[in-house]
Enzyme design. Structure first.
Site, PDB file in Angstrom:
ATOM      1  N   PRO A 108       0.844  -1.099   0.120  1.00  0.00           N
ATOM      2  CA  PRO A 108      -0.349  -0.288  -0.087  1.00  0.00           C
ATOM      3  C   PRO A 108       1.139   1.465   0.038  1.00  0.00           C
ATOM      4  O   PRO A 108       2.180   1.390   0.667  1.00  0.00           O
ATOM      5  CB  PRO A 108      -1.216  -0.312   1.304  1.00  0.00           C
ATOM      6  CG  PRO A 108       0.042  -0.995   1.862  1.00  0.00           C
ATOM      7  CD  PRO A 108       0.401  -1.978   1.167  1.00  0.00           C
ATOM      8  N   ASN A 109       0.735   2.397  -0.910  1.00  0.00           N
ATOM      9  CA  ASN A 109       0.185   3.660  -1.102  1.00  0.00           C
ATOM     10  C   ASN A 109       2.402   3.520  -1.404  1.00  0.00           C
ATOM     11  O   ASN A 109       2.519   4.778  -2.148  1.00  0.00           O
ATOM     12  CB  ASN A 109       0.542   4.312   0.566  1.00  0.00           C
ATOM     13  CG  ASN A 109       0.034   3.920   1.286  1.00  0.00           C
ATOM     14  OD1 ASN A 109      -1.290   4.854   0.437  1.00  0.00           O
ATOM     15  ND2 ASN A 109       0.096   3.806   2.226  1.00  0.00           N
TER      16      ASN A 109
ATOM     17  N   GLU B 237      12.794  -9.326   2.556  1.00  0.00           N
ATOM     18  CA  GLU B 237      11.491  -7.870   2.850  1.00  0.00           C
ATOM     19  C   GLU B 237      12.785  -6.664   2.594  1.00  0.00           C
ATOM     20  O   GLU B 237      13.795  -6.458   3.023  1.00  0.00           O
ATOM     21  CB  GLU B 237      11.478  -8.102   3.601  1.00  0.00           C
ATOM     22  CG  GLU B 237      10.452  -6.164   4.757  1.00  0.00           C
ATOM     23  CD  GLU B 237      10.154  -6.793   6.324  1.00  0.00           C
ATOM     24  OE1 GLU B 237       8.938  -6.957   6.373  1.00  0.00           O
ATOM     25  OE2 GLU B 237      11.634  -6.286   6.784  1.00  0.00           O
TER      26      GLU B 237
ATOM     27  N   HIS C 252      12.105  -2.176   2.585  1.00  0.00           N
ATOM     28  CA  HIS C 252      11.653  -1.079   2.822  1.00  0.00           C
ATOM     29  C   HIS C 252      12.838  -0.165   2.658  1.00  0.00           C
ATOM     30  O   HIS C 252      13.905  -0.156   2.877  1.00  0.00           O
ATOM     31  CB  HIS C 252      11.726  -0.944   4.579  1.00  0.00           C
ATOM     32  CG  HIS C 252      11.063  -1.978   4.729  1.00  0.00           C
ATOM     33  ND1 HIS C 252       9.600  -1.654   4.951  1.00  0.00           N
ATOM     34  CD2 HIS C 252      10.725  -3.382   5.415  1.00  0.00           C
ATOM     35  CE1 HIS C 252       8.220  -2.526   5.371  1.00  0.00           C
ATOM     36  NE2 HIS C 252       9.308  -3.775   6.038  1.00  0.00           N
ATOM     37  N   ILE C 253      12.072   1.038   1.966  1.00  0.00           N
ATOM     38  CA  ILE C 253      13.172   2.419   1.228  1.00  0.00           C
ATOM     39  C   ILE C 253      13.564   2.967   2.269  1.00  0.00           C
ATOM     40  O   ILE C 253      14.981   3.796   2.639  1.00  0.00           O
ATOM     41  CB  ILE C 253      11.756   3.041   0.683  1.00  0.00           C
ATOM     42  CG1 ILE C 253      12.089   1.953  -0.709  1.00  0.00           C
ATOM     43  CG2 ILE C 253      12.746   4.387   0.150  1.00  0.00           C
ATOM     44  CD1 ILE C 253      10.323   3.138  -1.571  1.00  0.00           C
ATOM     45  N   SER C 254      12.753   3.254   3.782  1.00  0.00           N
ATOM     46  CA  SER C 254      13.488   3.772   5.038  1.00  0.00           C
ATOM     47  C   SER C 254      13.953   3.013   5.761  1.00  0.00           C
ATOM     48  O   SER C 254      13.435   1.610   5.945  1.00  0.00           O
ATOM     49  CB  SER C 254      11.902   4.949   5.039  1.00  0.00           C
ATOM     50  OG  SER C 254      10.996   3.497   5.393  1.00  0.00           O
TER      51      SER C 254
ATOM     52  N   ASN D 154       8.357  -5.073  -0.620  1.00  0.00           N
ATOM     53  CA  ASN D 154       8.035  -4.477   0.432  1.00  0.00           C
ATOM     54  C   ASN D 154       6.404  -4.279   0.465  1.00  0.00           C
ATOM     55  O   ASN D 154       6.146  -3.899  -0.321  1.00  0.00           O
ATOM     56  CB  ASN D 154       8.140  -2.953  -0.450  1.00  0.00           C
ATOM     57  CG  ASN D 154       7.922  -1.932   0.217  1.00  0.00           C
ATOM     58  OD1 ASN D 154       7.611  -1.798   1.412  1.00  0.00           O
ATOM     59  ND2 ASN D 154       9.516  -1.047   0.042  1.00  0.00           N
TER      60      ASN D 154
ATOM     61  N   TYR E  14      10.855   9.030   1.832  1.00  0.00           N
ATOM     62  CA  TYR E  14      10.618   7.975   0.659  1.00  0.00           C
ATOM     63  C   TYR E  14      11.932   8.822  -0.450  1.00  0.00           C
ATOM     64  O   TYR E  14      12.022   7.181  -1.337  1.00  0.00           O
ATOM     65  CB  TYR E  14       9.546   7.807   0.021  1.00  0.00           C
ATOM     66  CG  TYR E  14       9.036   7.075   1.282  1.00  0.00           C
ATOM     67  CD1 TYR E  14       9.493   5.732   2.240  1.00  0.00           C
ATOM     68  CD2 TYR E  14       7.375   7.742   2.067  1.00  0.00           C
ATOM     69  CE1 TYR E  14       8.507   5.189   2.938  1.00  0.00           C
ATOM     70  CE2 TYR E  14       6.842   6.976   2.860  1.00  0.00           C
ATOM     71  CZ  TYR E  14       7.224   6.295   3.768  1.00  0.00           C
ATOM     72  OH  TYR E  14       6.628   5.826   5.027  1.00  0.00           O
TER      73      TYR E  14
ATOM     74  N   ARG F  80      12.873   4.978  13.068  1.00  0.00           N
ATOM     75  CA  ARG F  80      10.986   5.142  13.072  1.00  0.00           C
ATOM     76  C   ARG F  80       9.764   5.527  13.445  1.00  0.00           C
ATOM     77  O   ARG F  80      10.334   4.515  14.859  1.00  0.00           O
ATOM     78  CB  ARG F  80      10.155   5.097  11.637  1.00  0.00           C
ATOM     79  CG  ARG F  80      11.026   5.770  10.233  1.00  0.00           C
ATOM     80  CD  ARG F  80      10.714   5.350   8.889  1.00  0.00           C
ATOM     81  NE  ARG F  80       9.606   6.340   8.568  1.00  0.00           N
ATOM     82  CZ  ARG F  80       8.421   6.449   7.537  1.00  0.00           C
ATOM     83  NH1 ARG F  80       8.494   5.065   7.150  1.00  0.00           N
ATOM     84  NH2 ARG F  80       6.991   6.689   7.252  1.00  0.00           N
TER      85      ARG F  80
ATOM     86  N   ARG G  24       4.751  11.050  -2.619  1.00  0.00           N
ATOM     87  CA  ARG G  24       4.069  11.133  -0.549  1.00  0.00           C
ATOM     88  C   ARG G  24       5.849  11.444   0.032  1.00  0.00           C
ATOM     89  O   ARG G  24       6.398  10.782   0.020  1.00  0.00           O
ATOM     90  CB  ARG G  24       3.845   9.487  -0.763  1.00  0.00           C
ATOM     91  CG  ARG G  24       3.268   9.019   1.077  1.00  0.00           C
ATOM     92  CD  ARG G  24       3.074   8.063   1.067  1.00  0.00           C
ATOM     93  NE  ARG G  24       2.772   7.388   2.561  1.00  0.00           N
ATOM     94  CZ  ARG G  24       3.600   6.587   3.301  1.00  0.00           C
ATOM     95  NH1 ARG G  24       3.722   5.605   2.260  1.00  0.00           N
ATOM     96  NH2 ARG G  24       2.903   6.347   4.300  1.00  0.00           N
TER      97      ARG G  24
ATOM     98  N   ARG H  46       6.845   1.317  13.920  1.00  0.00           N
ATOM     99  CA  ARG H  46       7.404   0.110  12.234  1.00  0.00           C
ATOM    100  C   ARG H  46       8.596  -0.645  12.859  1.00  0.00           C
ATOM    101  O   ARG H  46       9.052  -0.886  11.881  1.00  0.00           O
ATOM    102  CB  ARG H  46       7.719   1.528  11.747  1.00  0.00           C
ATOM    103  CG  ARG H  46       6.646   2.358  11.007  1.00  0.00           C
ATOM    104  CD  ARG H  46       6.793   3.454  10.076  1.00  0.00           C
ATOM    105  NE  ARG H  46       5.913   4.542   9.467  1.00  0.00           N
ATOM    106  CZ  ARG H  46       5.101   4.609   8.870  1.00  0.00           C
ATOM    107  NH1 ARG H  46       4.714   3.478   8.141  1.00  0.00           N
ATOM    108  NH2 ARG H  46       4.844   5.414   9.448  1.00  0.00           N
TER     109      ARG H  46
ATOM    110  N   ALA I 161       2.715  -1.265   4.843  1.00  0.00           N
ATOM    111  CA  ALA I 161       2.692  -0.686   6.068  1.00  0.00           C
ATOM    112  C   ALA I 161       2.024  -2.033   6.696  1.00  0.00           C
ATOM    113  O   ALA I 161       2.444  -2.636   7.937  1.00  0.00           O
ATOM    114  CB  ALA I 161       1.630   0.295   6.530  1.00  0.00           C
TER     115      ALA I 161
ATOM    116  N   ASP J 193       2.092 -15.667   7.063  1.00  0.00           N
ATOM    117  CA  ASP J 193       1.722 -17.185   6.335  1.00  0.00           C
ATOM    118  C   ASP J 193       1.965 -17.640   4.946  1.00  0.00           C
ATOM    119  O   ASP J 193       2.176 -18.409   5.432  1.00  0.00           O
ATOM    120  CB  ASP J 193       0.042 -16.974   7.103  1.00  0.00           C
ATOM    121  CG  ASP J 193      -0.047 -17.245   9.272  1.00  0.00           C
ATOM    122  OD1 ASP J 193       0.924 -17.402   9.706  1.00  0.00           O
ATOM    123  OD2 ASP J 193      -0.757 -17.082   9.695  1.00  0.00           O
TER     124      ASP J 193
ATOM    125  N   HIS K 110       3.793  -4.948   9.107  1.00  0.00           N
ATOM    126  CA  HIS K 110       3.855  -4.275  10.493  1.00  0.00           C
ATOM    127  C   HIS K 110       2.116  -4.832  10.820  1.00  0.00           C
ATOM    128  O   HIS K 110       1.951  -5.082  12.620  1.00  0.00           O
ATOM    129  CB  HIS K 110       3.662  -2.828  11.221  1.00  0.00           C
ATOM    130  CG  HIS K 110       5.133  -1.652  10.295  1.00  0.00           C
ATOM    131  ND1 HIS K 110       6.336  -1.849  10.224  1.00  0.00           N
ATOM    132  CD2 HIS K 110       5.087  -1.410   8.860  1.00  0.00           C
ATOM    133  CE1 HIS K 110       6.737  -1.714   9.668  1.00  0.00           C
ATOM    134  NE2 HIS K 110       5.597  -0.955   9.079  1.00  0.00           N
TER     135      HIS K 110
END
Length: 163
Positions: free
Chosen positions: A15-16, A104, A106-108, A80, A28, A113, A23, A117, A83, A93, A86
């Site tokens: 998402p996002n 996995e 994550h950009i940040s 990625n 990001y 943070r 954003r 997170r 959200a 699963d 988390h």
């Protein structure tokens, strides 16, 4: 090569991530999702792999993509989950159920943070987790995944040799 599922990796964005570039650019960066996908395709190609990139804002769609990866016999997954990392036991699963090598991304740096997170359900189902490198984390993830699955590259185009 695209017909050989053992040469295909899925790059799944949650998402996002369709809002990349606009954003929270201070968090990001200014790269767009198209930039991320281009980077993934180029990096995968260097290892003789095909990156199939997908993005969804819906948890169930991402779970379905993970299940599809098993059915199609893809070589690995770069995830990625945004959200959902988390919150999503369903994604955790699904990844545990398909037993496909997963990284996995994550950009940040999620650990620098907000405290909510700091925990990732999806990281527990991945063999590696990369965060804080901006979109370059995808290149690092594909490089690590390629090593894990035994994909090799010509040293003339090896991105790690150019560093």
């Amino acid at each position: 090569m695209a017909d050989d599922p053992h040469k295909t990796i899925y790059v799944l964005n949650g998402p996002n991530l369709n809002l990349l570039g606009t954003r929270e650019p201070e968090t990001y960066g200014h790269a767009t999702l198209a930039d991320v996908e281009r980077l993934c395709v180029e990096t995968a190609t260097r290892f003789g792999l095909v990156a199939e990139c997908r993005q969804s804002n819906h948890e169930g769609v991402l779970v379905d993509c993970v299940h599809e990866a098993r059915v199609k016999g893809v070589a690995g997954i770069i995830l990625n989950a945004g959200a959902y990392s988390h919150t999503s036991i369903a994604l955790h699963d699904a990844l545990m159920g398909v037993k496909i090598p997963t990284v996995e991304v994550h950009i940040s740096n999620i650990h620098a943070r907000e405290s909510f997170r700091h925990h990732s359900f999806t990281a527990k189902a991945a063999f590696a987790s990369i965060c804080g490198f901006g979109i370059d984390g995808y290149r690092l993830a594909i490089t690590g995944l390629a090593a894990k699955i035994g994909a090799t590259t010509d040293t003339k185009t090896d991105i790690t040799a150019q560093a």
